[in-house]
Design an enzyme around this catalytic site. Structure first.
Site, short mmCIF file in Angstrom:
data_model
loop_
_atom_site.label_atom_id
_atom_site.label_comp_id
_atom_site.label_asym_id
_atom_site.label_seq_id
_atom_site.Cartn_x
_atom_site.Cartn_y
_atom_site.Cartn_z
N HIS A 70 15.37 10.38 5.09
CA HIS A 70 14.44 9.76 6.02
C HIS A 70 15.11 8.86 7.05
CE1 HIS A 70 14.08 5.73 3.97
NE2 HIS A 70 14.31 6.41 2.87
N ASP B 13 19.61 2.43 3.17
CA ASP B 13 18.41 3.19 2.77
C ASP B 13 17.63 3.49 4.04
OD1 ASP B 13 15.38 2.34 0.86
OD2 ASP B 13 16.10 4.23 1.74
N GLU C 96 8.85 7.60 5.64
CA GLU C 96 9.02 7.67 4.18
C GLU C 96 8.66 6.34 3.54
OE1 GLU C 96 11.27 7.25 0.30
OE2 GLU C 96 11.26 6.00 2.10
N GLU C 97 9.07 5.24 4.22
CA GLU C 97 8.89 3.91 3.63
C GLU C 97 7.42 3.49 3.55
OE1 GLU C 97 13.05 2.81 2.92
OE2 GLU C 97 11.07 2.27 2.13
N ASP D 118 18.75 10.21 -0.87
CA ASP D 118 18.31 8.83 -0.65
C ASP D 118 19.22 7.90 -1.44
OD1 ASP D 118 14.86 7.89 -0.05
OD2 ASP D 118 16.67 6.67 0.12
N HIS E 11 16.80 -2.82 0.04
CA HIS E 11 15.79 -3.46 0.89
C HIS E 11 16.14 -4.91 1.22
CE1 HIS E 11 12.16 -0.47 0.65
NE2 HIS E 11 13.33 0.13 0.87
ZN ZN Z 1 14.75 5.42 1.05
#
Ligand code: ZN
Length: 380
Positions: free
Chosen positions: A95, A207, A237-238, A260, A348
């Site tokens: 993504h 990510d 995607e998130e 991922d 994140h």
């Molecule tokens: Zn991801």
């Protein structure tokens, strides 16, 4: 990191003790081996969910010369196709979107209030730098922080942990200047560069820009395959695997591999049983996560290839969180699906960390798999 001995070394119990982790660790690849310039461009190019346009441009420029066809669908997914000799359709998915914010209010002092896009932990968003991407005035740098008094003024009662609602952005401009340049809906990304630390890279948006990197570098090294490969750079995607859902419907693949990052929870005080994966111990072959159970025969095939080719790997069970595979698996009559993950610390946050050897292992395993993919092996 001590090089664990090979198969012939300590008895297989040691291996079993490593719960399915390969005997070799991955400190082979370093900055020299990887196309770090591309990885740096991928991570530093801004693109939150729904606003992936700049990342898309970069991905198209990298993938176009490597494939037979390339198109962009209604949601903005990039679908790059490399034809193979056989009828099998394999969909790779990584993504393009990173977590970020949207401007939701400009107050009379010119401070911005922001709406989170994707899953954020407010406790790691204190005193950060961000970029506000305006339509006509480029990217404006600013301070992201919670609205709270400095410690000097917090008498005896220290305020509790910040919430996402406390956050605001100060661009260092007058209210007039802000109102002239910033609009509601402008997107905001974290302002960090990719850096090399030891055998690892740190950055925001590893990510899933590392997943895009693995997909692009694999397509660059890929020769003839009997499968037709659909390398898909997905959107949103998130915020719910949205791009993968529609792309999978359109492609209707036989097999899919999502690319991922995943959690490597190796903090002071956490036990091995909480780690999920170990950074530097190889690409993670995912068995299950919070939204997906991978196809057992495909998982075994990937593991057997890794063993046969002595590619460092580890098996992964992730309690929470998921990837595009969860959406693709449920497309049309169902798709044989798995995920290859890169162990990442501090997911994140602006300091996500990934080992370069694991990136190399991920590319090598995907390459070896694409050379021999055959869905007939997966009849349940
Ligand atoms: Zn991801």
């Amino acid at each position: 990191m001590a090089k664990k001995t090979s198969e012939k070394g300590p008895s297989s119990d040691a291996q079993h003790k490593n719960n399915g982790q390969s005997a070799t660790t991955t400190h082979a690849a370093t900055a020299r081996d990887l196309n770090l310039a591309l990885l740096k461009r991928l991570t530093e190019t801004p693109g939150t969910s729904g606003r992936e346009e700049q990342v898309r441009e970069l991905v198209i420029s990298e993938l176009q010369p490597l494939v037979d066809e390339l198109s962009v669908d209604a949601l903005g997914n990039v679908i790059a196709v490399k034809h193979g000799s056989g009828k099998i359709k394999v969909m790779l998915a990584a993504h393009m979107d990173e977590i970020g914010f949207l401007v939701k209010h400009v107050d009379d002092k010119g401070y911005l209030r922001v709406q989170p896009v994707g899953g954020h932990d407010p406790s790691v968003l204190v005193a950060q730098r961000v970029l506000v991407h305006t339509e006509e005035h480029g990217a404006l740098r600013g301070v992201l922080t919670p609205a709270r008094k400095p410690i000097h003024l917090q008498k005896d009662k220290v305020e509790g942990p910040p919430t996402l609602n406390d956050l605001f952005v100060d661009l260092g401009l007058t209210a007039e200047q802000v109102k002239a340049q910033v609009e509601i809906g402008d997107f905001v990304t974290m302002d960090r560069t990719l850096e090399v630390v030891g055998d690892c890279v740190i950055s925001k948006a590893l990510d899933d820009r590392t997943g895009l990197f693995v997909m692009i570098e694999t397509m660059r090294r890929l020769h003839e395959t009997n499968a037709t490969i659909y390398a898909v750079a997905t959107v949103q995607e998130e915020v719910g695997l949205r791009g993968a859902t529609t792309a999978a419907y359109a492609i209707d693949p036989d097999v899919t591999i999502a690319l991922d990052t995943t959690l490597a929870v190796e903090l002071p005080g956490t036990g091995d049983h909480e780690a999920v994966t170990h950074m530097g111990s190889g690409v993670a072959i995912k068995v299950m996560d919070g939204g997906h159970i991978a196809h057992p025969k495909l998982v075994r095939h990937l593991r057997d290839i890794a063993r046969r080719e002595a590619i460092p790997y580890q098996m992964e069970v992730l309690p929470g969180g998921s990837t595009d595979a969860a959406a693709i698996q449920k497309a049309r009559g169902g798709v044989i699906s798995a995920t290859l993950s890169l162990p990442s610390r501090y997911v994140h946050t602006v300091n996500e960390m990934v080992h370069m050897g694991d990136i190399e292992a991920d590319i090598n395993l995907l390459l070896a798999y694409l050379a021999e993919v055959h869905p007939s092996d997966y009849q349940l």
